[in-house]
Design a protein around this motif. Structure first.
Motif, PDB file in Angstrom:
ATOM      1  N   LEU A 182       0.827  -1.220   0.000  1.00 31.10           N
ATOM      2  CA  LEU A 182       0.000   0.000   0.000  1.00 31.10           C
ATOM      3  C   LEU A 182       0.857   1.265   0.000  1.00 31.10           C
ATOM      4  CD1 LEU A 182      -2.768  -1.096   2.529  1.00 31.10           C
ATOM      5  CD2 LEU A 182      -2.923  -1.009   0.033  1.00 31.10           C
ATOM      6  N   GLY A 183       2.161   1.085   0.045  1.00 34.14           N
ATOM      7  CA  GLY A 183       3.063   2.234   0.034  1.00 34.14           C
ATOM      8  C   GLY A 183       3.064   3.002   1.349  1.00 34.14           C
ATOM      9  N   LEU A 184       2.751   2.315   2.444  1.00 32.60           N
ATOM     10  CA  LEU A 184       2.709   2.949   3.761  1.00 32.60           C
ATOM     11  C   LEU A 184       3.909   2.518   4.587  1.00 32.60           C
ATOM     12  CD1 LEU A 184      -1.088   2.389   4.490  1.00 32.60           C
ATOM     13  CD2 LEU A 184       0.009   4.504   3.723  1.00 32.60           C
ATOM     14  N   VAL A 191      -4.936  -1.375   5.624  1.00 34.25           N
ATOM     15  CA  VAL A 191      -3.870  -2.355   5.853  1.00 34.25           C
ATOM     16  C   VAL A 191      -4.471  -3.671   6.344  1.00 34.25           C
ATOM     17  CG1 VAL A 191      -1.938  -2.939   7.385  1.00 34.25           C
ATOM     18  CG2 VAL A 191      -1.981  -0.725   6.232  1.00 34.25           C
ATOM     19  N   ILE A 192      -5.397  -3.597   7.288  1.00 37.16           N
ATOM     20  CA  ILE A 192      -6.032  -4.813   7.814  1.00 37.16           C
ATOM     21  C   ILE A 192      -6.810  -5.524   6.711  1.00 37.16           C
ATOM     22  CG2 ILE A 192      -7.807  -5.676   9.394  1.00 37.16           C
ATOM     23  CD1 ILE A 192      -6.773  -3.579  11.437  1.00 37.16           C
ATOM     24  N   THR A 226       5.625 -12.136  -2.370  1.00 31.86           N
ATOM     25  CA  THR A 226       5.776 -11.807  -3.789  1.00 31.86           C
ATOM     26  C   THR A 226       4.614 -10.988  -4.353  1.00 31.86           C
ATOM     27  OG1 THR A 226       4.727 -13.894  -4.459  1.00 31.86           O
ATOM     28  CG2 THR A 226       7.134 -13.888  -4.235  1.00 31.86           C
ATOM     29  N   VAL A 227       3.591 -10.732  -3.572  1.00 31.52           N
ATOM     30  CA  VAL A 227       2.411 -10.033  -4.081  1.00 31.52           C
ATOM     31  C   VAL A 227       2.787  -8.602  -4.490  1.00 31.52           C
ATOM     32  CG1 VAL A 227       1.564  -9.169  -1.852  1.00 31.52           C
ATOM     33  CG2 VAL A 227      -0.049  -9.664  -3.684  1.00 31.52           C
ATOM     34  N   SER A 228       2.183  -8.140  -5.579  1.00 27.68           N
ATOM     35  CA  SER A 228       2.491  -6.804  -6.089  1.00 27.68           C
ATOM     36  C   SER A 228       1.374  -5.824  -5.734  1.00 27.68           C
ATOM     37  CB  SER A 228       2.652  -6.843  -7.606  1.00 27.68           C
ATOM     38  OG  SER A 228       1.394  -7.100  -8.215  1.00 27.68           O
ATOM     39  N   PRO A 229       1.716  -4.540  -5.684  1.00 30.40           N
ATOM     40  CA  PRO A 229       0.674  -3.530  -5.430  1.00 30.40           C
ATOM     41  C   PRO A 229      -0.442  -3.575  -6.472  1.00 30.40           C
ATOM     42  CG  PRO A 229       2.844  -2.568  -5.098  1.00 30.40           C
ATOM     43  CD  PRO A 229       3.058  -3.944  -5.691  1.00 30.40           C
TER      44      PRO A 229
END
Length: 145
Positions: free
Chosen positions: A19-21, A36-37, A52-55
């Protein structure tokens, strides 16, 4: 228990990351913590590899989660109820990383029992399509259900 804690931390850091946080931010906004949750739970219930998950995958999955996982609204509601219980003990730190970790550890502890209700509902639905008294559902009935 230590292994569960480590996995929770890894998945939580991954949720912040996609999430870029910044997970080091001790007090995030309420909106960001809920996002986030939700992302954490999305990775958990869909079995997405948090290493490995991408945004972009997370974003697309958030957009389509209701069709991918129809029980998503109930899952969100349940997780928010668990969070409310956990943060009631320490409301001043409700959006801290440590409190969010505690919430998700409590979710992990209760998840199996909660998800069992979903399994029972699915079984009851499939039993409506049972072929005779065989305990089986014909494929044409299964895909038509």
């Amino acid at each position: 228990e230590s292994l569960v804690h480590e996995e929770t931390l890894e998945r939580l850091h991954a949720a912040f990351g996609v999430l870029g946080l910044d997970a080091k931010e001790e007090t995030a906004s309420e909106h960001n913590v809920e996002h986030v949750i939700d992302t954490y739970m999305l990775m958990l219930v869909l079995g997405l590899n948090h290493t490995t998950v991408s945004p972009s995958l997370v974003s697309r999955t958030h957009e389509n989660i209701d069709s991918i996982y129809p029980a998503w609204p109930e899952t969100q509601k349940w997780v928010r109820e668990v969070r409310k219980e956990v943060v009631s003990a320490n409301p001043e730190s409700r959006t801290s990383f440590s409190t969010t970790t505690q919430v998700l550890e409590e979710v992990a502890d209760r998840y199996g029992r909660w998800q069992d209700r979903e399994c029972i509902a699915l079984k009851e639905d499939l039993m409506q399509h049972e072929h005779g008294d065989t305990g089986r559902v014909l494929l044409k009935d299964f895909y038509g259900a």
